[in-house]
Design an enzyme around this catalytic site. Structure first.
Site, PDB file in Angstrom:
ATOM      1  N   LYS A  96       0.847  -1.186   0.000  1.00  0.00           N
ATOM      2  CA  LYS A  96       0.000   0.000   0.000  1.00  0.00           C
ATOM      3  C   LYS A  96       0.886   1.242   0.000  1.00  0.00           C
ATOM      4  O   LYS A  96       1.586   1.512   0.980  1.00  0.00           O
ATOM      5  CB  LYS A  96      -0.923   0.045   1.224  1.00  0.00           C
ATOM      6  CG  LYS A  96      -2.004   1.136   1.077  1.00  0.00           C
ATOM      7  CD  LYS A  96      -2.620   1.532   2.390  1.00  0.00           C
ATOM      8  CE  LYS A  96      -1.847   2.619   3.098  1.00  0.00           C
ATOM      9  NZ  LYS A  96      -1.875   3.936   2.394  1.00  0.00           N
TER      10      LYS A  96
ATOM     11  N   GLU B 183      10.916   0.795   9.682  1.00  0.00           N
ATOM     12  CA  GLU B 183      11.891   1.873   9.470  1.00  0.00           C
ATOM     13  C   GLU B 183      11.138   3.167   9.719  1.00  0.00           C
ATOM     14  O   GLU B 183      10.335   3.602   8.897  1.00  0.00           O
ATOM     15  CB  GLU B 183      12.477   1.810   8.057  1.00  0.00           C
ATOM     16  CG  GLU B 183      13.800   2.559   7.922  1.00  0.00           C
ATOM     17  CD  GLU B 183      13.641   4.017   7.573  1.00  0.00           C
ATOM     18  OE1 GLU B 183      13.530   4.841   8.511  1.00  0.00           O
ATOM     19  OE2 GLU B 183      13.629   4.344   6.382  1.00  0.00           O
TER      20      GLU B 183
ATOM     21  N   CYS C 191      14.194  10.975   6.324  1.00  0.00           N
ATOM     22  CA  CYS C 191      14.386  10.536   7.708  1.00  0.00           C
ATOM     23  C   CYS C 191      15.844  10.587   8.144  1.00  0.00           C
ATOM     24  O   CYS C 191      16.137  10.501   9.336  1.00  0.00           O
ATOM     25  CB  CYS C 191      13.807   9.138   7.917  1.00  0.00           C
ATOM     26  SG  CYS C 191      14.375   7.923   6.736  1.00  0.00           S
TER      27      CYS C 191
ATOM     28  N   GLU D 236      11.072  15.248  15.230  1.00  0.00           N
ATOM     29  CA  GLU D 236      11.504  15.301  13.835  1.00  0.00           C
ATOM     30  C   GLU D 236      10.631  16.297  13.068  1.00  0.00           C
ATOM     31  O   GLU D 236       9.405  16.174  13.037  1.00  0.00           O
ATOM     32  CB  GLU D 236      11.393  13.918  13.201  1.00  0.00           C
ATOM     33  CG  GLU D 236      11.861  13.868  11.754  1.00  0.00           C
ATOM     34  CD  GLU D 236      11.681  12.496  11.135  1.00  0.00           C
ATOM     35  OE1 GLU D 236      12.463  12.167  10.228  1.00  0.00           O
ATOM     36  OE2 GLU D 236      10.763  11.759  11.564  1.00  0.00           O
TER      37      GLU D 236
END
Length: 473
Positions: free
Chosen positions: A176, A249, A283, A379
């Protein structure tokens, strides 16, 4: 420009959602709807899982050489269809097409070719008599049907990082893509279908509910996600009742340690490019720059001046250094972090969103932050960099490790011993020295703590998609 019509790819066929429901696709460079994708429900997930289950028996029985051949042919087809893939990716993300073509697409092709070779090089213990009169053999077998959920920052690359090792190991896949960037992944599935049996690779588009239905499906044996920490926590909870294998991840918040003996001109030039690449939506982006107090002011001045020259722009702007943020929601997230800055923090470059259509934001540098500040601990995932001073090596490592995430870090120094100490002490899955952000197919890419577990790329990533069986004769 014609609107993009994205379809699911299930069992070798391109299909709308069984309900007929669709999600609008918005061009982040204009803020306007430019297409649609299926809003898939439980019936579509069920159909994709059944197709993958039916294909698994045959695909898992293929030889490594046969899987290698299929992957090499897919890589060649990606290369031939480069223009279409560029158009699909840029239409969904708004990123500069020249950068995608020069940087990301070659890496995509290399990843597929790497795993084509890795399929024939699985490591394992030698068959031997580890106890008298009995011979032990170690088998590495595919896990089964793998659910994969990929993000919107690098849609095609992240899909390939998941698909290639899974197929190389003999698994079948239901993937997906992000609801905002499905076009290049759906096109990849059609390209791959020219070289794979029907059902080996399936793509189901949709929203969070679609992903949730996929994760909880009892026929899924493994779930691989690249996404936010929150998404990882939700996936882990949803997968827990069936004890599905997980490969997560998740977010990063990369510290960059710049020591007083570093080549400051080189560090400023390269970090100013790496920090804002892909609008900072990476990231491993160099987002938290920690600088020795003796060179902090000189570095900050030079870095802020260089950052001010990094400009956002639409795909047709040849001078753009990076494109827009993914969505209005992501732009609002970045703006919120900057609007909530504490009084002791200073915006020394950028800080605003240009008054133009689309979801653009200036390259921004924030100084004077403290370790407990939200913008340090969280983040940002946007073109925003913080700069902090440190006093000594111990202080630098304390600040670097003092956030929940642990994906990547870099160290800038001429001192080899210091670099080696940092490589040991930094609590991250990746450490670069005098560079940042470079990945290679042969080396693992993964993190620790809130950055998840499991690795993409490399033989380590391939082995994540296998299960070990000991056979004793």
């Amino acid at each position: 420009m014609a609107e993009t019509l994205v379809l699911n790819h299930i069992g070798g066929s391109d299909l709308p959602a069984s309900s007929g429901a669709v999600l609008p696709l918005v061009d982040p460079a204009t803020g306007q709807v430019n297409g649609s994708a299926p809003l898939s429900g439980g019936e579509d997930v069920e159909a994709a899982q059944r197709a993958a289950e039916a294909a698994f028996t045959g695909w898992s029985a293929t030889t490594p050489a046969e899987r290698q051949t299929a992957l090499l042919r897919i890589a060649d087809s990606i290369e031939r269809r480069a223009d279409a893939l560029v158009a699909a990716e840029v239409g969904d993300t708004g990123k500069p097409p020249s950068l995608f073509r020069a940087d990301e697409l070659p890496a995509v092709i290399d990843t597929v070719r790497y795993f084509a070779g890795a399929a024939r090089n699985l490591p394992g213990a030698a068959a031997a008599e580890y106890t008298p009169g009995r011979t032990s053999v170690l088998r590495r077998e595919p896990v089964g049907v793998c659910a994969q959920i990929t993000p919107w920052n690098y849609p095609l690359m992240m899909a390939v990082w998941k698909i290639a090792p899974a197929l190389a190991a003999g698994n079948t896949v239901v993937l997906k893509p992000s609801d905002t960037t499905p076009a290049s992944t759906a096109l990849l599935a059609r390209i791959a279908a020219e070289h794979l049996p029907p059902g080996v690779l399936n793509v189901v588009c949709g929203d969070r509910d679609t992903g949730r239905a996929l994760v909880v499906h009892p026929g899924i044996r493994m779930v691989a996600l690249t996404g936010s920490v929150r998404a990882g926590q939700e996936v882990a909870a949803a997968a827990a009742p069936d004890l599905k294998r997980l490969h997560l991840e998740l977010g990063g918040n990369a510290p960059v340690l710049v020591y007083d003996d570093a080549d400051l001109d080189d560090a400023v030039e390269r970090l100013s490019a790496l920090s804002f690449y892909n609008a900072g939506q990476d990231c491993t982006a160099a987002t938290r720059i920690l600088v020795h107090e003796r060179v902090h002011d000189a570095f900050l001045d030079a870095f802020a001046r260089r950052a001010a020259l990094r400009v956002p722009g639409a795909p047709d702007d040849g001078n753009a250094d990076f494109g827009p943020l993914n969505s209005a929601a992501q732009l609002a997230t970045v703006r919120g972090l900057l609007e909530r800055l504490p009084a002791h923090a200073d915006v020394v470059a950028g800080g605003g969103a240009p008054a133009r259509p689309g979801f653009f934001h200036e390259a921004t540098v924030v100084a004077g932050v403290r370790q407990e500040d939200e913008i340090v601990q969280r983040e940002v995932f946007g073109p925003v960099v913080t700069v902090q001073a440190f006093t000594d090596e111990e202080d630098a490592l304390r600040l670097a490790n003092g956030v929940p995430q642990g994906l990547a870090a870099s160290v800038w120094t001429r001192d080899h011993d210091r670099a080696m100490r940092a490589g040991r002490a930094l609590d991250t899955g990746i450490v670069w020295v005098n560079t940042h952000g470079t990945t290679v197919s042969e080396m693992p890419h993964g993190g620790v703590r809130h950055s998840g577990h499991g690795s993409d790329l490399s033989l380590t990533g391939l082995l994540d998609y296998t299960q070990v069986k000991h056979v004793m004769l």
